[in-house]
Design an enzyme around this catalytic site. Structure first.
Site, PDB file in Angstrom:
ATOM      1  N   CYS A 117       0.816  -1.232   0.000  1.00 36.18           N
ATOM      2  CA  CYS A 117       0.000   0.000   0.000  1.00 36.18           C
ATOM      3  C   CYS A 117       0.841   1.268   0.000  1.00 36.18           C
ATOM      4  O   CYS A 117       0.331   2.348  -0.298  1.00 36.18           O
ATOM      5  CB  CYS A 117      -0.938   0.008   1.198  1.00 36.18           C
ATOM      6  N   HIS A 253      -3.421   7.265   3.168  1.00 36.16           N
ATOM      7  CA  HIS A 253      -3.818   5.984   2.575  1.00 36.16           C
ATOM      8  C   HIS A 253      -5.220   5.657   3.081  1.00 36.16           C
ATOM      9  O   HIS A 253      -5.535   5.870   4.253  1.00 36.16           O
ATOM     10  CB  HIS A 253      -2.825   4.897   2.986  1.00 36.16           C
ATOM     11  N   ASN A 283     -10.157  -0.052   0.107  1.00 37.67           N
ATOM     12  CA  ASN A 283      -8.686   0.020   0.167  1.00 37.67           C
ATOM     13  C   ASN A 283      -8.121  -0.401  -1.194  1.00 37.67           C
ATOM     14  O   ASN A 283      -8.204  -1.567  -1.565  1.00 37.67           O
ATOM     15  CB  ASN A 283      -8.198  -0.909   1.283  1.00 37.67           C
TER      16      ASN A 283
HETATM   17  O1  UT7 Z   1      -3.816  -1.225   3.708  1.00 38.96           O
HETATM   18  C1  UT7 Z   1      -2.887  -1.997   4.389  1.00 38.96           C
HETATM   19  C2  UT7 Z   1      -3.029  -1.858   5.829  1.00 38.96           C
HETATM   20  N1  UT7 Z   1      -4.270  -2.422   6.284  1.00 38.96           N
HETATM   21  C3  UT7 Z   1      -4.899  -1.853   7.265  1.00 38.96           C
HETATM   22  O2  UT7 Z   1      -4.483  -0.826   7.720  1.00 38.96           O
HETATM   23  C4  UT7 Z   1      -6.092  -2.544   7.845  1.00 38.96           C
HETATM   24  C5  UT7 Z   1      -6.016  -2.494   9.339  1.00 38.96           C
HETATM   25  N2  UT7 Z   1      -7.095  -3.206  10.025  1.00 38.96           N
HETATM   26  C6  UT7 Z   1      -8.373  -2.819   9.979  1.00 38.96           C
HETATM   27  O3  UT7 Z   1      -8.753  -1.927   9.252  1.00 38.96           O
HETATM   28  C7  UT7 Z   1      -9.342  -3.507  10.927  1.00 38.96           C
HETATM   29  O4  UT7 Z   1      -8.620  -4.273  11.852  1.00 38.96           O
HETATM   30  C8  UT7 Z   1     -10.384  -4.383  10.207  1.00 38.96           C
HETATM   31  C9  UT7 Z   1     -11.392  -3.507   9.512  1.00 38.96           C
HETATM   32  C10 UT7 Z   1      -9.705  -5.299   9.212  1.00 38.96           C
HETATM   33  C11 UT7 Z   1     -11.139  -5.233  11.229  1.00 38.96           C
HETATM   34  O5  UT7 Z   1     -11.727  -4.400  12.209  1.00 38.96           O
HETATM   35  P1  UT7 Z   1     -11.540  -4.729  13.774  1.00 38.96           P
HETATM   36  O6  UT7 Z   1     -12.331  -3.731  14.513  1.00 38.96           O
HETATM   37  O7  UT7 Z   1     -10.062  -4.786  14.027  1.00 38.96           O
HETATM   38  O8  UT7 Z   1     -12.235  -6.120  13.894  1.00 38.96           O
HETATM   39  P2  UT7 Z   1     -11.628  -7.524  14.398  1.00 38.96           P
HETATM   40  O9  UT7 Z   1     -10.695  -8.077  13.372  1.00 38.96           O
HETATM   41  O10 UT7 Z   1     -11.137  -7.369  15.794  1.00 38.96           O
HETATM   42  O11 UT7 Z   1     -12.931  -8.413  14.423  1.00 38.96           O
HETATM   43  C12 UT7 Z   1     -14.016  -8.128  15.318  1.00 38.96           C
HETATM   44  C13 UT7 Z   1     -15.149  -9.105  15.069  1.00 38.96           C
HETATM   45  C14 UT7 Z   1     -14.697 -10.567  14.998  1.00 38.96           C
HETATM   46  O12 UT7 Z   1     -15.691 -11.361  15.614  1.00 38.96           O
HETATM   47  P3  UT7 Z   1     -15.528 -11.883  17.129  1.00 38.96           P
HETATM   48  O13 UT7 Z   1     -14.260 -12.682  17.132  1.00 38.96           O
HETATM   49  O14 UT7 Z   1     -15.427 -10.634  17.964  1.00 38.96           O
HETATM   50  O15 UT7 Z   1     -16.772 -12.680  17.330  1.00 38.96           O
HETATM   51  C15 UT7 Z   1     -14.663 -10.865  13.527  1.00 38.96           C
HETATM   52  O16 UT7 Z   1     -14.866 -12.221  13.228  1.00 38.96           O
HETATM   53  O17 UT7 Z   1     -15.749  -8.838  13.799  1.00 38.96           O
HETATM   54  C16 UT7 Z   1     -15.835 -10.049  13.032  1.00 38.96           C
HETATM   55  N3  UT7 Z   1     -15.733  -9.711  11.620  1.00 38.96           N
HETATM   56  C17 UT7 Z   1     -16.806  -9.413  10.849  1.00 38.96           C
HETATM   57  N4  UT7 Z   1     -18.112  -9.346  11.113  1.00 38.96           N
HETATM   58  C18 UT7 Z   1     -18.943  -9.003  10.099  1.00 38.96           C
HETATM   59  C19 UT7 Z   1     -14.620  -9.632  10.860  1.00 38.96           C
HETATM   60  N5  UT7 Z   1     -14.937  -9.281   9.614  1.00 38.96           N
HETATM   61  C20 UT7 Z   1     -16.280  -9.148   9.565  1.00 38.96           C
HETATM   62  C21 UT7 Z   1     -17.194  -8.787   8.566  1.00 38.96           C
HETATM   63  N6  UT7 Z   1     -18.502  -8.724   8.866  1.00 38.96           N
HETATM   64  N7  UT7 Z   1     -16.796  -8.487   7.309  1.00 38.96           N
END
Ligand code: UT7
Length: 326
Positions: A117, A253, A283
């Site tokens: 990225c 970004h 993204n």
């Molecule tokens: O561009 C390169 C760099 N990339 C980034 O900068 C991305 C950085 N990360 C992020 O933007 C975020 O971490 C995400 C958007 C990817 C995820 O958000 P989060 O608030 O960190 O969520 P999480 O991974 O902690 O997941 C929370 C919950 C999980 O469920 P449990 O374990 O709490 O029951 C996931 O399974 O959300 C669940 N989950 C979803 N639920 C509905 C994960 N993806 C989804 C989804 N829809 N698409």
């Protein structure tokens, strides 16, 4: 007798998005996800997806033509083409070479930069350094991606995040600044947190696309991204002897609205001084910064004379910034 320093300056911007749009509602139909989760956690509402047969160099070409038109620079004037991409059409020739042939810019230097990225910021820094040393005068810098080609559409943790697109700038030698400074970093020890799982040397599997897909431990990536982007803001200001209040606009970004807001907060900036496109584009990896810059330039949000901070963070990990006088 002291020589006049040479700077590089952005003289034109351009961008291009594929036609097809996939909304959060479309994804609800194929994945266990919902619009509310995607909006609240990422800010994304829709993303553009390249059509079958539409490649990274196709998107790059359209963006490049617009940037060159804006700069009033023709293909035969280009000294170099740098394409930031992590999704090249082919392993080789590079996407920059394919773009060079299509533009009719034959003979100039052409190379791809893979810094995930951060690819556009890395490419901009490469171009800026070539211009500052006096070896190049007019450089086309592109960030272009068809990232959705690597998306595992069964994995809700990544499939909702990514989109395709391209952005470009023409950078020209100038007596007035220009690019004030660029700052590039990498930390390869984090490779496993954000990775494309197959490749020529590592090998492919019998799965669809040879097992090539994006895997990300999003939550861990998020924390490092916020921390490192905070640090690079300080580094950039310090290198230029500037205060936070000297920055007129932030072009970050576009991975996650919460990461963007954290960087804006760190800079003490209102969100109306921040270019946000993540809701429309998702993204788009190395395309996100030049597409956001182009949108802000064309809408008149970013005006000549403004001091603008570009920053990005991505797989590798890599991260970088560029402070620019428009
Ligand atoms: O561009 C390169 C760099 N990339 C980034 O900068 C991305 C950085 N990360 C992020 O933007 C975020 O971490 C995400 C958007 C990817 C995820 O958000 P989060 O608030 O960190 O969520 P999480 O991974 O902690 O997941 C929370 C919950 C999980 O469920 P449990 O374990 O709490 O029951 C996931 O399974 O959300 C669940 N989950 C979803 N639920 C509905 C994960 N993806 C989804 C989804 N829809 N698409």
């Amino acid at each position: 007798m002291s020589e006049t320093p040479v700077y590089s300056r952005i003289t034109g911007t351009g961008s291009h998005l594929p036609e097809k749009i996939i909304t959060n509602a479309d994804l609800e139909k194929i994945l266990d996800t919902d619009d509310q989760w995607i909006r609240e956690r990422t800010g994304i509402q829709q993303r553009h997806i390249a059509a079958e047969g539409e490649t990274t160099s196709d998107l790059a070409y359209e963006a490049a033509v617009k940037a060159m038109q804006a700069a009033g620079v023709s293909a035969d004037e280009l000294d170099m083409i740098v394409v930031g991409t992590t999704t090249p059409d082919l392993v080789f020739p590079s996407t920059a070479c394919l773009l060079q042939a299509r533009l009719g810019a034959n003979g100039c230097t052409a190379m791809d930069v893979n810094a995930a990225c951060s690819g556009f910021i890395y490419g901009l820094s490469v171009a800026d350094n070539f211009i500052r040393t006096g070896s190049k005068k007019k450089v086309l810098v592109v960030g272009a991606e068809t990232l959705t080609r690597m998306v595992d559409w069964n994995d809700r943790t990544t499939a909702v995040l990514f989109g395709d697109g391209a952005g470009a700038v023409v950078l020209e030698a100038s007596e007035a600044p220009g690019v004030l400074s660029t700052h590039l970093h990498a930390a390869g020890e984090y490779a496993d947190l954000l990775t494309a799982t197959a490749g020529v040397s590592k090998g492919f599997t019998a799965e669809e696309r040879g097992g090539l897909k994006i895997e990300m431990k999003g939550n861990e990536v998020f924390k490092v991204a916020v921390r490192t982007l905070g640090r690079i803001v300080d580094e950039t200001l310090e290198a230029n002897g500037m205060e936070k209040s000297d920055i007129d606009f932030l072009v970050p970004h576009q991975a996650n609205l919460r990461i963007i807001s954290a960087t804006a907060k760190k800079l003490g900036m209102d969100m109306d001084q921040v270019v946000v496109t993540v809701h429309k584009h998702g993204n788009t990896s190395s395309a996100s910064v030049p597409m956001a810059l182009d949108e802000a330039v064309r809408s008149g949000q970013i005006k000549p004379g403004m001091t603008v901070l570009l920053e990005a963070f991505g797989g590798g990990f890599t991260w970088g910034s560029a402070l620019i006088k428009m």
